[in-house]
Write an enzyme that holds these catalytic residues in place. Sequence first.
Site: not given
Lengths: 186, 581
Positions: B52, B114-115, B164, B482
């Site tokens: 993501e 959950f999640q 949802k 760097m």
Amino acid sequence: MAALNIKKGSTSHSAYDLRDFHSDVESSHTLAVLVDNEAGVLARVIGLFSGRGYNIDSLTVAEVDHKGHRSRITIVTRGTMAVIDQIKAQLGRIVPVHEVHDLTLEGQSVERELALFKVAAIGEKRVESLRLADIFRANVVDSTLESFVFEITGTPEKIDAFAELMRPLGLIDVARTGVAALSRGV
Amino acid sequence: MSRQMTGAEMVVQALRDQGVDTIFGYPGGAVLPIYDAIFQQNDIRHILVRHEQAAVHMAEGYARSTGKPGCVLVTSGPGATNAVTGLTDALLDSIPLVVFSGQVPTFMIGTDGFQEADTVGITRPCTKHNWLVKDTDKLAEVIHQGFHVATSGRPGPVLIDIPKDVQFATGTYTGPKTARVDHYQPKLKGDIDAITKLVELMETAERPVFYTGGGVINSGPAACQLMCEMIDATGFPVTSTLMGLGAYPASGKNWLGMLGMHGLYEANLAMHGCDLMINLGARFDDRITGRVADFSPNSTKVHVDIDASSINKVVTVNLPIIGDIGHVLEDALRIWKSRGRKVNKAGLAKWWAQIQEWQAVNCLAYTNSDTVIKPQYALQRLQALTEGRDRYITTEVGQHQMWAAQFLGFEAPNRWMTSGGLGTMGYGFPASIGVQVAHPDALVINVAGEASWLMNMQEMGTATQFRTPVKQFILNNERLGMVRQWQQLLHGERYSHSWSESLPDFVKLAESFGWKGIRCSDPAELDAKIIEMLEYDGPVLFDCLVEKHENCFPMIPSGKPHNEMLLAADAEAFASGATLV
Ligand SMILES: Cc1ncc(C[n+]2csc(CCOP(=O)(O)OP(=O)(O)O)c2C)c(N)n1
Ligand SMILES: [Mg+2]
């Protein structure tokens, strides 16, 4: 608008505002912030202060327009003029913020705070606490044989002073609302 | 126009009504209804990423190369938390994004379901604004408001968290025109008295300089054009931040090159020595100012910015102008012309003579080699071999990024995509895919360091699947270059964890994903191999093995003023003597 007068090569003055930005004198400012009363708006304001390291001395919030779902947040903060200007600009760009007013700069304003004081005392101290409450125009809102709860409104300084006097008399608990403020006149 | 539909259908319909053609995303339980709605239509193309974070960088690449908002769809919990780096990147670089995240159903919020993650809480400080929508009837309006907020004023990312059950439920869809956006309307026109004052300052300045930033590019191509007109008409020199490259063409006669920590000598000294600094849409970042107390000590400073909070945040300016660059420049040009197009010709001639002396120092000079490829040489060849083509460049973060800014020339805005404010390693590769999705036929090159590139290398699959022929030009020094440079110059040459161990065989890696892999270590073969990369119709992973210990100069060590810049020749002396705080 007054003529803009910039001295060539000067870096210490803004063309718009001749306050001294470089001063590191801190002062207290009372800000009134009008916001949409939506979920998370207070977290946004508080998050701004903690995330950018600004001070909050006092903060009050409540919906003031139930139909329009507007809340008024009153914040007392401290900082140099440059920091105060940053705070106002940062508040101003939060999407649900409609207006930011610096009541300390925008003419005169009135500030009030409400506090509840619980004093546990008997005998002479109990009588003395009542006498002082009378002088400060505090009301008794609860009473038992060995305690009082006083309600007092006033400037934060007045409430501080009341607390100082009550402490030796048996002050055991304080609840303060924080400052509510409005500009004077219309 | 209002219609009944499910929340999931509203998301798709709102995207359509906002003119969105592409969304970058990754599915999961909490966004399945939206994925179902996506499945049943053909107007909006969904690009399935592999992580993501990369979806957000792709959307950034898409947005920066088109000027349109980029769109992302992620699931709840880990999907949303993975997006956080991308959101922060977009916030710091003012990139308009609309990110949709799924959330557990409203009745489960707060139960550690959950999640479940507090997505609006987590993303509050890294979005311009965010919403948790608990009512399907409000969803359409919030989405339209989201697009408005992301793209107006100073652009930025917004996030819309959709439980949802809100996606499943049916409600009333309302179109973009009916969405209430009235209260968030940043002011576009600048104060006319202040703009007149700016013109007066321009008429008399002896040593003026334009200091331009990403705000000019965000203001749009018309603003860039007005800026070029102003610069060419006045004959003032112009320098730009990393973010602003391309707004004024690198081939333009008044171009000084980039300024800042690794900016050009002439650009930084012009900033230090000017008597009038005109900041257009830049924000006095610490990579630009060096030590603030010594920053451009003798100049009158003008700052044009759409964001009032940028004014006097770091550097106190004499003349702030709050407004959109395009609008302000239009007024300024009109006023300047009506007052007779005056400039201080004698002063300017002297100023340019001084600048030419600085330019003669040739601050980008480096010692080339015929046995090993110098990274600067590789970029010079890439520039030469792509000259004249409409080319899009993205970068990762590190030395290669600074060399790309120094050695590649940008002739137009929206052709240069780099992570400026956040400095996110792993940005460039996904960003290049996002750019390519927006411009399928264009040449898109990511100038990368091997270490940064590995941070989002999983997106190779995305590039293969969606046939984006992105060119990954890796300047492989087998070092976190760097970091190594700072350790050499500032930490007594103690190279703590700054080399890239156990690198893959990039050619085999390319082939395993169906890409072309090219390796080059011989300067004599470089041109032919770059041409091979450019001509290949498909994604290419170019492993350019370069000098491992090259340093990037000029360099203003952090906390130093502009006139204490290090050139390549000074570096040795510096490393052996100086101390820094
Ligand atoms: C996500 C992230 N982690 C750490 C850093 C710190 N950092 C800046 S540049 C750099 C090294 C980059 O190495 P490479 O991609 O190989 O580029 P080079 O400097 O060698 O050209 C590191 C670790 C960063 N910018 N971003
Ligand atoms: Mg490297």
